[in-house]
Design a protein around this motif. Structure first.
Motif, PDB file in Angstrom:
ATOM      1  N   GLY A   1      65.555  -2.549 -12.411  1.00 28.69           N
ATOM      2  CA  GLY A   1      65.731  -2.575 -13.852  1.00 28.69           C
ATOM      3  C   GLY A   1      66.895  -3.419 -14.324  1.00 28.69           C
ATOM      4  N   MET A   2      67.389  -4.302 -13.449  1.00 30.74           N
ATOM      5  CA  MET A   2      68.538  -5.132 -13.846  1.00 30.74           C
ATOM      6  C   MET A   2      68.206  -5.864 -15.137  1.00 30.74           C
ATOM      7  N   ARG A   3      69.079  -5.761 -16.107  1.00 27.53           N
ATOM      8  CA  ARG A   3      68.742  -6.129 -17.480  1.00 27.53           C
ATOM      9  C   ARG A   3      68.769  -7.616 -17.760  1.00 27.53           C
ATOM     10  N   TYR A   4      69.605  -8.345 -17.069  1.00 27.90           N
ATOM     11  CA  TYR A   4      69.766  -9.767 -17.389  1.00 27.90           C
ATOM     12  C   TYR A   4      69.051 -10.579 -16.323  1.00 27.90           C
ATOM     13  N   ARG A   5      68.041 -11.333 -16.761  1.00 27.28           N
ATOM     14  CA  ARG A   5      67.199 -12.062 -15.814  1.00 27.28           C
ATOM     15  C   ARG A   5      66.980 -13.490 -16.282  1.00 27.28           C
ATOM     16  N   GLY A   6      66.781 -14.369 -15.339  1.00 27.81           N
ATOM     17  CA  GLY A   6      66.424 -15.736 -15.669  1.00 27.81           C
ATOM     18  C   GLY A   6      64.952 -15.832 -16.020  1.00 27.81           C
ATOM     19  N   LYS A   7      64.478 -17.057 -16.187  1.00 26.57           N
ATOM     20  CA  LYS A   7      63.075 -17.265 -16.565  1.00 26.57           C
ATOM     21  C   LYS A   7      62.145 -17.218 -15.365  1.00 26.57           C
ATOM     22  N   GLY A   8      62.710 -17.319 -14.183  1.00 29.16           N
ATOM     23  CA  GLY A   8      61.903 -17.172 -12.986  1.00 29.16           C
ATOM     24  C   GLY A   8      61.470 -18.491 -12.379  1.00 29.16           C
ATOM     25  N   THR A   9      61.167 -18.440 -11.092  1.00 32.22           N
ATOM     26  CA  THR A   9      60.624 -19.586 -10.376  1.00 32.22           C
ATOM     27  C   THR A   9      59.460 -19.078  -9.516  1.00 32.22           C
ATOM     28  N   LEU A  10      58.365 -19.816  -9.541  1.00 30.73           N
ATOM     29  CA  LEU A  10      57.146 -19.366  -8.878  1.00 30.73           C
ATOM     30  C   LEU A  10      57.152 -19.773  -7.415  1.00 30.73           C
ATOM     31  N   VAL A  11      56.866 -18.795  -6.567  1.00 32.94           N
ATOM     32  CA  VAL A  11      56.694 -19.033  -5.138  1.00 32.94           C
ATOM     33  C   VAL A  11      55.248 -18.699  -4.780  1.00 32.94           C
ATOM     34  N   THR A  12      54.571 -19.673  -4.197  1.00 36.05           N
ATOM     35  CA  THR A  12      53.189 -19.469  -3.782  1.00 36.05           C
ATOM     36  C   THR A  12      53.087 -19.742  -2.289  1.00 36.05           C
ATOM     37  N   VAL A  13      52.593 -18.752  -1.566  1.00 36.63           N
ATOM     38  CA  VAL A  13      52.449 -18.881  -0.124  1.00 36.63           C
ATOM     39  C   VAL A  13      50.961 -18.894   0.207  1.00 36.63           C
ATOM     40  N   SER A  14      50.505 -19.994   0.749  1.00 38.32           N
ATOM     41  CA  SER A  14      49.084 -20.117   1.099  1.00 38.32           C
ATOM     42  C   SER A  14      48.844 -19.596   2.517  1.00 38.32           C
ATOM     43  N   PRO A  15      47.644 -19.066   2.755  1.00 42.46           N
ATOM     44  CA  PRO A  15      47.332 -18.505   4.092  1.00 42.46           C
ATOM     45  C   PRO A  15      47.367 -19.578   5.177  1.00 42.46           C
TER      46      PRO A  15
ATOM     47  N   GLU B   1      59.747 -17.125   7.288  1.00 44.46           N
ATOM     48  CA  GLU B   1      58.521 -16.426   7.728  1.00 44.46           C
ATOM     49  C   GLU B   1      57.728 -15.905   6.536  1.00 44.46           C
ATOM     50  N   LEU B   2      57.547 -16.776   5.563  1.00 47.80           N
ATOM     51  CA  LEU B   2      56.877 -16.366   4.334  1.00 47.80           C
ATOM     52  C   LEU B   2      55.436 -15.958   4.596  1.00 47.80           C
ATOM     53  N   LYS B   3      55.005 -14.969   3.827  1.00 47.30           N
ATOM     54  CA  LYS B   3      53.644 -14.420   3.937  1.00 47.30           C
ATOM     55  C   LYS B   3      52.937 -14.581   2.594  1.00 47.30           C
ATOM     56  N   PRO B   4      51.620 -14.617   2.593  1.00 46.39           N
ATOM     57  CA  PRO B   4      50.903 -14.704   1.316  1.00 46.39           C
ATOM     58  C   PRO B   4      51.293 -13.589   0.341  1.00 46.39           C
ATOM     59  N   GLU B   5      51.628 -12.429   0.853  1.00 43.72           N
ATOM     60  CA  GLU B   5      52.016 -11.326  -0.040  1.00 43.72           C
ATOM     61  C   GLU B   5      53.391 -11.509  -0.660  1.00 43.72           C
ATOM     62  N   ASP B   6      54.116 -12.551  -0.265  1.00 44.53           N
ATOM     63  CA  ASP B   6      55.377 -12.894  -0.926  1.00 44.53           C
ATOM     64  C   ASP B   6      55.147 -13.716  -2.189  1.00 44.53           C
ATOM     65  N   THR B   7      53.902 -14.116  -2.424  1.00 46.27           N
ATOM     66  CA  THR B   7      53.589 -14.886  -3.626  1.00 46.27           C
ATOM     67  C   THR B   7      53.931 -14.089  -4.873  1.00 46.27           C
ATOM     68  N   ALA B   8      54.783 -14.670  -5.729  1.00 41.44           N
ATOM     69  CA  ALA B   8      55.244 -13.994  -6.940  1.00 41.44           C
ATOM     70  C   ALA B   8      56.142 -14.937  -7.717  1.00 41.44           C
ATOM     71  N   THR B   9      56.471 -14.533  -8.929  1.00 44.26           N
ATOM     72  CA  THR B   9      57.551 -15.186  -9.657  1.00 44.26           C
ATOM     73  C   THR B   9      58.845 -14.460  -9.308  1.00 44.26           C
ATOM     74  N   TYR B  10      59.812 -15.213  -8.889  1.00 35.45           N
ATOM     75  CA  TYR B  10      61.098 -14.671  -8.465  1.00 35.45           C
ATOM     76  C   TYR B  10      62.124 -14.880  -9.577  1.00 35.45           C
ATOM     77  N   TYR B  11      62.799 -13.800  -9.917  1.00 35.92           N
ATOM     78  CA  TYR B  11      63.784 -13.824 -10.994  1.00 35.92           C
ATOM     79  C   TYR B  11      65.171 -13.515 -10.432  1.00 35.92           C
ATOM     80  N   CYS B  12      66.118 -14.320 -10.822  1.00 33.50           N
ATOM     81  CA  CYS B  12      67.511 -14.005 -10.585  1.00 33.50           C
ATOM     82  C   CYS B  12      67.926 -12.961 -11.619  1.00 33.50           C
ATOM     83  N   ALA B  13      68.727 -11.989 -11.206  1.00 32.86           N
ATOM     84  CA  ALA B  13      69.080 -10.922 -12.127  1.00 32.86           C
ATOM     85  C   ALA B  13      70.497 -10.442 -11.877  1.00 32.86           C
ATOM     86  N   THR B  14      71.108  -9.945 -12.941  1.00 34.25           N
ATOM     87  CA  THR B  14      72.447  -9.386 -12.819  1.00 34.25           C
ATOM     88  C   THR B  14      72.593  -8.173 -13.730  1.00 34.25           C
ATOM     89  N   ASP B  15      73.475  -7.277 -13.342  1.00 34.31           N
ATOM     90  CA  ASP B  15      73.774  -6.087 -14.125  1.00 34.31           C
ATOM     91  C   ASP B  15      74.940  -5.377 -13.435  1.00 34.31           C
TER      92      ASP B  15
END
Length: 119
Positions: free
Chosen positions: A105-119, A85-99
């Motif tokens: 503020g989780m310190r260890y993060r990946g480079k990210g993957t872009l999610v774009t949700v069109s209206p 049920e993705l929404k346009p406001e979910d558009t962002a770069t998503y980072y996996c993180a661990t700590d």
């Protein structure tokens, strides 16, 4: 060296679904909190979902609760984020993180993957 590699991002229409994956290496995968952060352009980083190793709880931000599901496969050192049920406001770069603990503020993060949700 902690390494987190995300995959699964892309372009999807509102109402659609995506599943993000993150493969981890370089640390004891089942010994730490692991989860997902996101950051949209011009906005602060936000903790989306996290699996706590401390108290074995699962965290979801209010904005994704009921739509996103986090899971992990310890045998594959992989964490997933099923996004429905993705929404346009979910558009962002998503980072996996661990700590040690969950949080934005989780310190260890990946480079990210872009999610774009069109209206």
């Amino acid at each position: 060296e902690v390494k987190l590699v995300e995959s699964g991002g892309g372009l999807v229409q509102a109402g659609g679904s995506l599943r993000l994956s993150c493969t981890a290496s370089g640390f004891a995968f089942d010994g730490y909190a692991i989860g997902w952060l996101r950051q949209a352009p011009g906005k602060a980083r936000e903790a989306v979902s996290c699996l706590s190793n401390f108290d074995k709880s699962t965290y979801y931000s209010d904005s994704v609760k009921g739509r996103f599901t986090i899971s992990r496969d310890n045998a594959k050192n992989t964490v997933y984020l099923q996004m429905n049920e993705l929404k346009p406001e979910d558009t962002a770069t998503y980072y996996c993180a661990t700590d040690t603990f969950c949080g934005d503020g989780m310190r260890y993060r990946g480079k990210g993957t872009l999610v774009t949700v069109s209206p």
